[in-house]
Structures are given as structure tokens and as C-alpha cells.
Design an enzyme around this catalytic site. Sequence first.
Site, PDB file in Angstrom:
ATOM      1  N   TYR A  54       0.822  -1.218   0.000  1.00 41.64           N
ATOM      2  CA  TYR A  54       0.000   0.000   0.000  1.00 41.64           C
ATOM      3  C   TYR A  54       0.854   1.265   0.000  1.00 41.64           C
ATOM      4  O   TYR A  54       0.342   2.350  -0.303  1.00 41.64           O
ATOM      5  CB  TYR A  54      -0.948   0.044   1.209  1.00 41.64           C
ATOM      6  CG  TYR A  54      -1.946  -1.091   1.298  1.00 41.64           C
ATOM      7  CD1 TYR A  54      -2.131  -1.989   0.249  1.00 41.64           C
ATOM      8  CD2 TYR A  54      -2.713  -1.270   2.440  1.00 41.64           C
ATOM      9  CE1 TYR A  54      -3.032  -3.030   0.347  1.00 41.64           C
ATOM     10  CE2 TYR A  54      -3.628  -2.307   2.547  1.00 41.64           C
ATOM     11  CZ  TYR A  54      -3.769  -3.190   1.492  1.00 41.64           C
ATOM     12  OH  TYR A  54      -4.666  -4.225   1.600  1.00 41.64           O
ATOM     13  N   HIS A  77       0.441 -11.532   1.476  1.00 42.29           N
ATOM     14  CA  HIS A  77      -0.645 -10.760   0.854  1.00 42.29           C
ATOM     15  C   HIS A  77      -1.397 -11.566  -0.203  1.00 42.29           C
ATOM     16  O   HIS A  77      -2.620 -11.549  -0.250  1.00 42.29           O
ATOM     17  CB  HIS A  77      -0.040  -9.495   0.240  1.00 42.29           C
ATOM     18  CG  HIS A  77      -1.005  -8.382   0.068  1.00 42.29           C
ATOM     19  ND1 HIS A  77      -0.632  -7.065   0.124  1.00 42.29           N
ATOM     20  CD2 HIS A  77      -2.344  -8.365  -0.157  1.00 42.29           C
ATOM     21  CE1 HIS A  77      -1.696  -6.295  -0.055  1.00 42.29           C
ATOM     22  NE2 HIS A  77      -2.744  -7.061  -0.232  1.00 42.29           N
TER      23      HIS A  77
HETATM   24  P1  NAP Z   1     -14.485  -1.239   1.031  1.00 41.65           P
HETATM   25  O1  NAP Z   1     -13.988  -1.064   2.404  1.00 41.65           O
HETATM   26  O2  NAP Z   1     -15.578  -2.213   0.786  1.00 41.65           O
HETATM   27  O3  NAP Z   1     -14.986   0.168   0.445  1.00 41.65           O
HETATM   28  C1  NAP Z   1     -14.279   1.360   0.604  1.00 41.65           C
HETATM   29  C2  NAP Z   1     -15.114   2.485  -0.022  1.00 41.65           C
HETATM   30  O4  NAP Z   1     -16.356   2.590   0.687  1.00 41.65           O
HETATM   31  C3  NAP Z   1     -14.450   3.851   0.073  1.00 41.65           C
HETATM   32  O5  NAP Z   1     -14.738   4.515  -1.147  1.00 41.65           O
HETATM   33  C4  NAP Z   1     -15.161   4.541   1.219  1.00 41.65           C
HETATM   34  O6  NAP Z   1     -15.246   5.954   1.069  1.00 41.65           O
HETATM   35  C5  NAP Z   1     -16.546   3.930   1.107  1.00 41.65           C
HETATM   36  N1  NAP Z   1     -17.239   3.894   2.400  1.00 41.65           N
HETATM   37  C6  NAP Z   1     -16.717   3.658   3.621  1.00 41.65           C
HETATM   38  N2  NAP Z   1     -17.669   3.665   4.560  1.00 41.65           N
HETATM   39  C7  NAP Z   1     -18.834   3.951   3.909  1.00 41.65           C
HETATM   40  C8  NAP Z   1     -20.168   4.102   4.334  1.00 41.65           C
HETATM   41  N3  NAP Z   1     -20.524   3.964   5.622  1.00 41.65           N
HETATM   42  N4  NAP Z   1     -21.121   4.383   3.380  1.00 41.65           N
HETATM   43  C9  NAP Z   1     -20.786   4.516   2.090  1.00 41.65           C
HETATM   44  N5  NAP Z   1     -19.535   4.376   1.620  1.00 41.65           N
HETATM   45  C10 NAP Z   1     -18.567   4.087   2.533  1.00 41.65           C
HETATM   46  O7  NAP Z   1     -13.312  -1.648   0.011  1.00 41.65           O
HETATM   47  P2  NAP Z   1     -11.721  -1.732   0.103  1.00 41.65           P
HETATM   48  O8  NAP Z   1     -11.156  -0.423   0.519  1.00 41.65           O
HETATM   49  O9  NAP Z   1     -11.245  -2.303  -1.155  1.00 41.65           O
HETATM   50  O10 NAP Z   1     -11.449  -2.811   1.245  1.00 41.65           O
HETATM   51  C11 NAP Z   1     -11.200  -2.458   2.588  1.00 41.65           C
HETATM   52  C12 NAP Z   1      -9.764  -2.692   3.002  1.00 41.65           C
HETATM   53  O11 NAP Z   1      -9.411  -4.051   2.825  1.00 41.65           O
HETATM   54  C13 NAP Z   1      -8.721  -1.929   2.171  1.00 41.65           C
HETATM   55  O12 NAP Z   1      -8.642  -0.579   2.515  1.00 41.65           O
HETATM   56  C14 NAP Z   1      -7.497  -2.730   2.520  1.00 41.65           C
HETATM   57  O13 NAP Z   1      -6.989  -2.353   3.812  1.00 41.65           O
HETATM   58  C15 NAP Z   1      -8.039  -4.167   2.543  1.00 41.65           C
HETATM   59  N6  NAP Z   1      -7.881  -4.899   1.268  1.00 41.65           N
HETATM   60  C16 NAP Z   1      -7.121  -6.024   1.261  1.00 41.65           C
HETATM   61  C17 NAP Z   1      -6.937  -6.744   0.100  1.00 41.65           C
HETATM   62  C18 NAP Z   1      -6.076  -7.973   0.108  1.00 41.65           C
HETATM   63  O14 NAP Z   1      -5.713  -8.471  -0.984  1.00 41.65           O
HETATM   64  N7  NAP Z   1      -5.756  -8.515   1.257  1.00 41.65           N
HETATM   65  C19 NAP Z   1      -7.551  -6.343  -1.100  1.00 41.65           C
HETATM   66  C20 NAP Z   1      -8.355  -5.197  -1.070  1.00 41.65           C
HETATM   67  C21 NAP Z   1      -8.522  -4.489   0.119  1.00 41.65           C
HETATM   68  P3  NAP Z   1     -14.295   7.025   1.828  1.00 41.65           P
HETATM   69  O15 NAP Z   1     -12.920   6.444   1.911  1.00 41.65           O
HETATM   70  O16 NAP Z   1     -14.396   8.213   0.958  1.00 41.65           O
HETATM   71  O17 NAP Z   1     -14.835   7.288   3.209  1.00 41.65           O
END
Ligand code: NAP
Length: 275
Positions: free
Chosen positions: A47, A105
Amino acid sequence: MDRITTSGLHMPKLGLGTWPMSGSGCTDAVLRALAIGYRHIDTAQMYGNEAEIGAALAQTDVKRADIHVTTKVSREFLAPDAMRRVAEESLRKLRLDYVDLYLIHWPAAGMDVQRAMESLMRLQAGGLAKHIGVSNFPVALMRRCIEEARAPIVCNQVEYHVMLDQTKVLAYARAHGIAVTAYCPLARGNLGEVEALARIARKHGATPAQIALKWLLDQDGVAAIPKASRAANQQENWDAQKIVLDGEDRAAIAALPKSRRIVNPAAGPKWDEAA
Ligand code: NAP
């Protein structure tokens, strides 16, 4: 705040995802989340924001022992010396002596599972990681970690949300005391148009995102790490913990189509394998 307790792991079920946060906005978002009450922060070598998270961890008044920090090593660094070097670099950036959880990862094609697990176990033995685990590992690979390499992995971080089935991963993980951390728990924030969620949300005076999150947090052995940069979203996700879903709500969510995989890179694992 609910926690998952397994094999010494004591991980808050609700965490803050930090990809793709960067710069001072990342530091500020982590500090805001800690002020709200979040005690679980998820990052990764890949990241590129460990230093910004380290800055927040250095500034907060919250004690180190009260914060769960997960980071992840990229799959190019699975050999023991390479992993040690990368882990030390992550710790330097995070300004920590140890991380609570250190994950691989993504699996690498044809990876030497035994050797990769040995690399993780060495880090754990050396005190750099309290606990070790994997991410994006289908059941067949989890099985090799546990049954061939005898590695004490305590977590598999995978995509999981109301629109994606993870029954097989969950069944194997639960049978072996492995926590499942749901990434993309909000399907990247695109749940507003799912009518069943909107209906349940209206019933509870909540939002579809809160309903989707609470559905995950209610499940045994499941943590969720929604990424939220905006203060209002962080607070909304935190407040989701108070929602009480009923059987009717759960049945409606169970009936949603469950084949929407958002993160599916060409070099990723095969998820449709027979378990
Ligand atoms: P997510 O958490 O499902 O969605 C994030 C999005 O949702 C952002 O645009 C955020 O906006 C928005 N959001 C947050 N809270 C909200 C709410 N209450 N209502 C409406 N929209 C909302 O997707 P993700 O970021 O891909 O996944 C979460 C975390 O998982 C990542 O940040 C990362 O740490 C981890 N991850 C890991 C892997 C892996 O391969 N291990 C892959 C992908 C992700 P704002 O930011 O503008 O508030």
C-alpha cells in the site's frame, strides 16, 4: 467492541482498511479512527502507506498494546531472508517493534508453501510478528499451510461481503481456529442500489453500508476492515456495531446473488477449485 479470540490472537472485529490512503490524509484518517474508538488498523507493504500510519501511531495517545496492527508482505518476498528484510522495513516505517499480525498478501503461483510458512514462523519466533497468517488463500492452499507445513496461521484475509459467497473458506477456517478478515466489506461502497439492503436499512433507521457491515460482524470468527477516509463514514461504520439484525434480515441477505468478486487479478488464485 467485539474481538476474535483464537490461538492467542485478540483482534477487534471491526478494523480500518487503509488502501489506497496516502500522505497526510492517511495519517489524519488513522488518527480520526483511533479517536472514534477503532483499535485495529490494516495496511500492507504494497500500500505504500506504512510510514504515514506509523506517524499516526507515534502521535496517538492510545497505548500500543491496545492497538492491533496488521501488515502484509508481497509475494515476491517469501524466502526467509527476503521476508525478514521486508518485515524489518515495515516495522521501521510503522515505528513499531512488532506487528500483531503479519500476512502473506497473495499466494504466488507454484509457491513453496513449506518454505514460505517457515519464513513466517521465523519472524514470529524472532518477535517481529505476534501472529502470522495469509491473505487470498483458497481452501486448498490453507490446507497445505496447516496440514503439510504445520504453520500456526491464525487468519486468512479474503474478499467477503453480502454479494460474495465464502462458505468454503469459512468452514475450513472455523474448523481450524482461523479468523477470516473480510476485505471490501462494503463492496467498495456500491451497496446503495441493492434493494433488499435498502429495505432493511430503512427498517433499522440505518444505511445499506451499515447493514452489510453488521451482517459480517455478526458472524463467528469474522472481522471486517472497511476503508473509510471520511470522518462521517468512519463514524457510520463504527455505529453499525449497535444494529441488531433479525432472522428476516439475515434471510433476505442470504438470498442475494453471491458471485460478485471485485478483486480478481489475473495472477490471483483459482477460487472455484474443489475444496
Ligand atoms: P471497502 O472497504 O468495501 O470500500 C471502501 C469504499 O467505501 C471507500 O470509497 C469509502 O469511502 C466507502 N465507504 C466507507 N464507509 C462507507 C459508508 N458507511 N457508506 C458509504 N460508503 C462508505 O473496500 P476496500 O477499501 O477495497 O477494502 C477495505 C480494506 O481491505 C482496504 O482498505 C485494505 O486495507 C483491505 N484490502 C485487502 C486486500 C487484500 O488483498 N488482502 C484487497 C483489497 C482491500 P471514503 O474512503 O471516501 O470514506
